[in-house]
Design an enzyme around this catalytic site. Structure first.
Site, PDB file in Angstrom:
ATOM      1  N   ASP A 267       0.347  -1.213   0.313  1.00 52.50           N
ATOM      2  CA  ASP A 267      -0.061   0.052  -0.261  1.00 52.50           C
ATOM      3  C   ASP A 267       0.837   1.172   0.098  1.00 52.50           C
ATOM      4  O   ASP A 267       1.765   1.355   0.599  1.00 52.50           O
ATOM      5  CB  ASP A 267      -1.253   0.334   1.153  1.00 52.50           C
ATOM      6  N   ARG A 268      -0.061   2.220  -0.587  1.00 50.86           N
ATOM      7  CA  ARG A 268       0.551   3.677  -0.390  1.00 50.86           C
ATOM      8  C   ARG A 268       1.463   3.990   0.904  1.00 50.86           C
ATOM      9  O   ARG A 268       2.480   4.160   0.833  1.00 50.86           O
ATOM     10  CB  ARG A 268      -0.116   4.583  -1.158  1.00 50.86           C
TER      11      ARG A 268
END
Length: 317
Positions: free
Chosen positions: A136-137
């Site tokens: 994920d970011r």
């Protein structure tokens, strides 16, 4: 154009798209697309996506060359911990998006890899670096990237066979009911919010194992082992058992602020200090797709998470 020809062996009774996915290391949606485009034949006739394969059938697949992504490579610094002719292992910083998406057409890991890597994997049908698994970011830590199709297929197969070991460090609210704890709950799209994932009936099987490293006032420092690799898996599973990741603004927004009693002040301070979701891919073990050598990597906590962990330890003294 690459041509793949195979004979269905005994024990294979899957739908054709699922069978091809396992054989070629492509996603099921990619295989379904090849079938719909008329690029797959079974015993010389055009195939149907929903048909099941039978022992002895001859399957032929045409995989066209990947399409350009239409993206520019960018000279973005990467923390590479290993690289050879077939793959690289890097430590992704929190805040970096892996794949370009609306609103994130530049500054992504793919942009950085397009600048660095010349022989790119086209497994997904698009010319791009071989992202074998994603973070994920706002998750930091180790990722492996395949440079060519063969390495991509081999590494993807290893993940499917659960031969890749991925361990994360995570800070979660509250106290787990037991340690170690295995959460085995299917994950799919949230029925009311398509941007989120959730534990849902009929979702894809997902299994995560958690172990407590340290117990703090109103949170715990955990190890998390991924047995499968679903989107947001660790975050969804911890939220599902009532202990969301500290700093997770999607699945545990301000969870600590709702705490009462003697730990209320500590929890609110932890929540205030959390710069992002406190999730870090710390350890990655796999066998090299060509040499078979066992590869082991460890990434220490980045400064933002290390500082918070040090504060939590010190606050208990």
């Amino acid at each position: 154009m690459r041509i793949h020809q195979m004979v269905v062996e005994e024990g294979s009774q899957d739908r054709l798209d699922r069978y091809l996915s396992g054989q070629l290391g492509l996603s099921r949606s990619r295989c379904a697309g090849l079938i719909l485009e008329g690029r797959v034949t079974v015993d010389g006739r055009p195939a149907k996506k929903s048909e099941k394969v039978s022992v002895g059938q001859r399957v032929r697949v045409e995989v066209p060359p990947p399409e350009p992504l239409g993206l520019e490579g960018e000279n973005i610094p990467l923390e590479v911990v290993f690289e050879d002719d077939f793959l690289l292992v890097l430590s992704k910083p929190a805040g970096m998006v892996v794949h370009p998406a609306p609103g994130h057409r530049s500054g992504t890991l793919v942009n950085a890899l397009l600048h660095r890597v010349s022989d790119l994997s086209g497994i997904g049908g698009k010319l791009r670096p071989g992202i074998v698994h994603r973070l994920d970011r706002d998750t930091s830590g180790l990722m492996m990237v395949a440079k060519g199709d063969e390495a991509h297929i081999a590494l993807s197969d290893a993940i499917r066979r659960r031969e890749v070991r991925r361990i994360y460090r995570v800070v979660a609210w509250g106290r787990l009911p037991e340690s170690p704890l295995t959460v085995d709950a299917p994950i799919g799209r949230h029925p009311a919010d398509r941007k989120r994932m959730a534990v849902v009936e009929g979702g894809r099987r997902a299994q995560t194992r958690f172990r407590v490293r340290e117990r703090w006032e109103a949170a715990e420092y955990l190890d998390a082992w991924l047995k499968t690799g679903r989107t947001h898996q660790i975050r969804v599973h911890l939220a599902h058992v009532g202990h969301p990741v500290v700093g997770d603004r999607v699945y545990g927004e301000h969870w600590g602020r709702g705490m009462s009693g003697i730990h209320q002040g500590w929890a609110r301070e932890l929540d205030r200090r959390a710069p992002r979701q406190l999730l870090h891919s710390s350890d990655l073990w796999f066998r090299h797709p060509v040499s078979g050598e066992e590869m082991r990597f460890h990434a220490p906590l980045p400064p933002d998470m290390a500082s918070l962990v040090a504060w939590a330890r010190g606050s208990e003294e």
